[in-house]
Write a protein that holds these residues in place. Sequence first.
Motif, PDB file in Angstrom:
ATOM      1  N   PRO A 145       0.795  -1.237   0.000  1.00  0.00           N
ATOM      2  CA  PRO A 145       0.000   0.000   0.000  1.00  0.00           C
ATOM      3  C   PRO A 145       0.821   1.279   0.000  1.00  0.00           C
ATOM      4  O   PRO A 145       0.409   2.278  -0.592  1.00  0.00           O
ATOM      5  CB  PRO A 145      -0.817  -0.102   1.295  1.00  0.00           C
ATOM      6  CG  PRO A 145      -0.693  -1.520   1.735  1.00  0.00           C
ATOM      7  CD  PRO A 145       0.628  -1.998   1.240  1.00  0.00           C
ATOM      8  N   GLN A 146       1.999   1.278   0.667  1.00  0.00           N
ATOM      9  CA  GLN A 146       2.738   2.519   0.837  1.00  0.00           C
ATOM     10  C   GLN A 146       4.222   2.325   0.554  1.00  0.00           C
ATOM     11  O   GLN A 146       4.801   1.281   0.884  1.00  0.00           O
ATOM     12  CB  GLN A 146       2.585   3.044   2.275  1.00  0.00           C
ATOM     13  CG  GLN A 146       1.190   3.491   2.643  1.00  0.00           C
ATOM     14  CD  GLN A 146       1.150   4.077   4.029  1.00  0.00           C
ATOM     15  OE1 GLN A 146       1.578   3.463   5.008  1.00  0.00           O
ATOM     16  NE2 GLN A 146       0.636   5.292   4.147  1.00  0.00           N
ATOM     17  N   LEU A 147       4.811   3.341  -0.045  1.00  0.00           N
ATOM     18  CA  LEU A 147       6.246   3.393  -0.276  1.00  0.00           C
ATOM     19  C   LEU A 147       6.777   4.730   0.227  1.00  0.00           C
ATOM     20  O   LEU A 147       6.059   5.738   0.260  1.00  0.00           O
ATOM     21  CB  LEU A 147       6.575   3.261  -1.769  1.00  0.00           C
ATOM     22  CG  LEU A 147       6.178   1.979  -2.495  1.00  0.00           C
ATOM     23  CD1 LEU A 147       6.505   2.098  -3.978  1.00  0.00           C
ATOM     24  CD2 LEU A 147       6.872   0.769  -1.890  1.00  0.00           C
ATOM     25  N   ARG A 148       8.057   4.709   0.588  1.00  0.00           N
ATOM     26  CA  ARG A 148       8.751   5.949   0.967  1.00  0.00           C
ATOM     27  C   ARG A 148      10.077   5.983   0.223  1.00  0.00           C
ATOM     28  O   ARG A 148      10.922   5.102   0.417  1.00  0.00           O
ATOM     29  CB  ARG A 148       8.979   5.998   2.477  1.00  0.00           C
ATOM     30  CG  ARG A 148       9.847   7.165   2.952  1.00  0.00           C
ATOM     31  CD  ARG A 148       9.825   7.281   4.474  1.00  0.00           C
ATOM     32  NE  ARG A 148      10.247   6.064   5.150  1.00  0.00           N
ATOM     33  CZ  ARG A 148      11.495   5.797   5.525  1.00  0.00           C
ATOM     34  NH1 ARG A 148      12.482   6.667   5.273  1.00  0.00           N
ATOM     35  NH2 ARG A 148      11.795   4.671   6.145  1.00  0.00           N
ATOM     36  N   PRO A 149      10.282   6.951  -0.673  1.00  0.00           N
ATOM     37  CA  PRO A 149      11.561   7.018  -1.385  1.00  0.00           C
ATOM     38  C   PRO A 149      12.730   7.138  -0.411  1.00  0.00           C
ATOM     39  O   PRO A 149      12.641   7.834   0.605  1.00  0.00           O
ATOM     40  CB  PRO A 149      11.433   8.286  -2.242  1.00  0.00           C
ATOM     41  CG  PRO A 149       9.965   8.518  -2.365  1.00  0.00           C
ATOM     42  CD  PRO A 149       9.361   8.032  -1.079  1.00  0.00           C
ATOM     43  N   ARG A 150      13.806   6.432  -0.712  1.00  0.00           N
ATOM     44  CA  ARG A 150      14.993   6.558   0.139  1.00  0.00           C
ATOM     45  C   ARG A 150      15.559   7.962  -0.015  1.00  0.00           C
ATOM     46  O   ARG A 150      15.718   8.460  -1.131  1.00  0.00           O
ATOM     47  CB  ARG A 150      16.049   5.529  -0.261  1.00  0.00           C
ATOM     48  CG  ARG A 150      17.240   5.503   0.688  1.00  0.00           C
ATOM     49  CD  ARG A 150      18.227   4.421   0.338  1.00  0.00           C
ATOM     50  NE  ARG A 150      19.210   4.226   1.400  1.00  0.00           N
ATOM     51  CZ  ARG A 150      20.198   3.343   1.352  1.00  0.00           C
ATOM     52  NH1 ARG A 150      20.327   2.544   0.294  1.00  0.00           N
ATOM     53  NH2 ARG A 150      21.039   3.225   2.364  1.00  0.00           N
ATOM     54  N   ARG A 151      15.857   8.568   1.092  1.00  0.00           N
ATOM     55  CA  ARG A 151      16.320   9.948   1.050  1.00  0.00           C
ATOM     56  C   ARG A 151      17.741  10.028   0.513  1.00  0.00           C
ATOM     57  O   ARG A 151      18.630   9.284   0.942  1.00  0.00           O
ATOM     58  CB  ARG A 151      16.264  10.562   2.447  1.00  0.00           C
ATOM     59  CG  ARG A 151      16.593  12.047   2.460  1.00  0.00           C
ATOM     60  CD  ARG A 151      16.511  12.611   3.869  1.00  0.00           C
ATOM     61  NE  ARG A 151      16.743  14.056   3.876  1.00  0.00           N
ATOM     62  CZ  ARG A 151      16.793  14.801   4.973  1.00  0.00           C
ATOM     63  NH1 ARG A 151      16.615  14.222   6.164  1.00  0.00           N
ATOM     64  NH2 ARG A 151      17.015  16.106   4.889  1.00  0.00           N
TER      65      ARG A 151
END
Length: 569
Positions: A256-262
């Motif tokens: 459902p969710q992703l967070r781009p690697r900073r």
Amino acid sequence: MEDEPVRILLVASAFNSLTQRVHAELRECDHEIGVELALGEDLLRARVARFRPDLILAPMLTTAIPEDVWTTYPVFIVHPGPMGDRGPSSLDWAITEGATRWGVTVLQAVAEMDAGPIWASVNFDVAQCGKSELYRNEVSDAAVAAVLTAVRRFESGDYVPEPLDYGRHDVTGQLRPFLTQQVRRIDWARADTATVLRTLRAADSQPGVLDALFGREYFIHGGHYEDRLRGEPGAVIATRDGAICRATVDGAVWLPQLRPRRVPGGPVTFKMPAADALGSDLPAGVPEVGVSSAEAAVRDTWSELRYREEAGVGYLEFAFAGGAMDTRQCRRLLAAYRDACARPVEVLVLGPQRDFFSNGIHLNVIEAAADPAEESWRNINAMNDLVEAILTTTDTLVIAALAGNAAAGGVMLALAADHVWCRESAVLNPHYRLMGLHGSEYWTYTLPQRVGAEVAERLTTRTLPVGARAAASIGLVDKVFGGSTTQFRDQVRREAENLAAAPELENLLLAKKQRRAADEAVRPLAEYRSEELAHMHRNFFAPDEPYRRLRYEFVAGVKPLATPAYLLG
């Protein structure tokens, strides 16, 4: 000291769901409660000196208490593991290794982390769900039981805590290392669905599982089983309402969710609906594979909405990640609500089976929008459309069933229903001001009507959490049920079926219709909405309003420089 209030200072890395619940439970026991966020040793020392607690309690702490504090005051640490468990990744290991029983232990702080004398320990069955959902339900229930036991024992003045002894048969835990991304890594070419799901669920809230998609690195947050779709292992084979479906060697899972690697030195990143996070990198050929809420209710697949009927009662279940509802989710829920109201049922139950009811508008999606102010405006209007639809339903008795927490517009969404039923573990935050907002969702109509103008003012300005039993005592909710999430659902079902079968149901619906007409004659709903939105428009668009800064600090996880004034009491 027994039978006298204990002066307890809660020290926590964040005022999170467990800390809020412990805060509410201890206040209901008439103890004197203070809160200090763990933002620095000198700040903690100064607060301890001012507050002069009988006891320091740490419900959620990621840093050590200074030695000069725990040697001067009794300090109890709430550890999310059974007796003997030690280390910073307790729940992560439990889920990764498929544990079926786990526990929460309250122990006294000593020099060695998690190795102090034991004041209380409560075990529980591990539900098949993500870490954050487990934490807010089974872990929270066990933690509160353990904390209350430990505080009672401390009050008695004669209880001697048990030293940690690995020679005892009931000390089943062990020292475990930090669970690294190297250990969490998913080999999509080899890992079966069960392994993938355990890995994802063990990291669903934080830290996520680092992975690569279409040449970029992302942290995956959460994972759900898919019962039909299949494809090349590792391939993205479908989308649905912002989530993506990825094939495994023997099935598929929804992400459902992703967070781009900073990127070092780059802007902060935060969790987003997976398809939004991928953006143009998502291949155009990946199909959108929808599922109706009725079909989802009888399948083992991911869906935010499920609808079923039983014994004359309709159940519209919704489950949004983190409880936040963006514009699209509000509109989908509204469409599902209208479909449910068109069904031949006169009692309709709203709410998820477990976890959050709702936390209102979706600040992450808003922050990521090209124009956050405009997206805020769209989101709040979509929430208002949903609440208005519930408020103006006069031919169906609507029940909001809160198995878990609710905040801000999510509380007001529940108050639109005719009845509000809560599991006793639920914590409510019926206020908006911590985000610099006046609030909408017709709260100026529904909240004073339930609790009176004076209490409504206090709830919305004091900005402290309210436990379910305290909420019932002031009329904010109608019924509180004890027990597990399963027992809560069973009690809701029985009560709803009784209403559906009651001879007086038609009279109840007639009275509801008459009340709505009388209220409308005194002041139309449109006036409440217009007045609230005038305030919200300024909050969203005026350059001198704090909402923009507070929203960014929330989604970016910016820590305050000191414990906020509203927690100091």
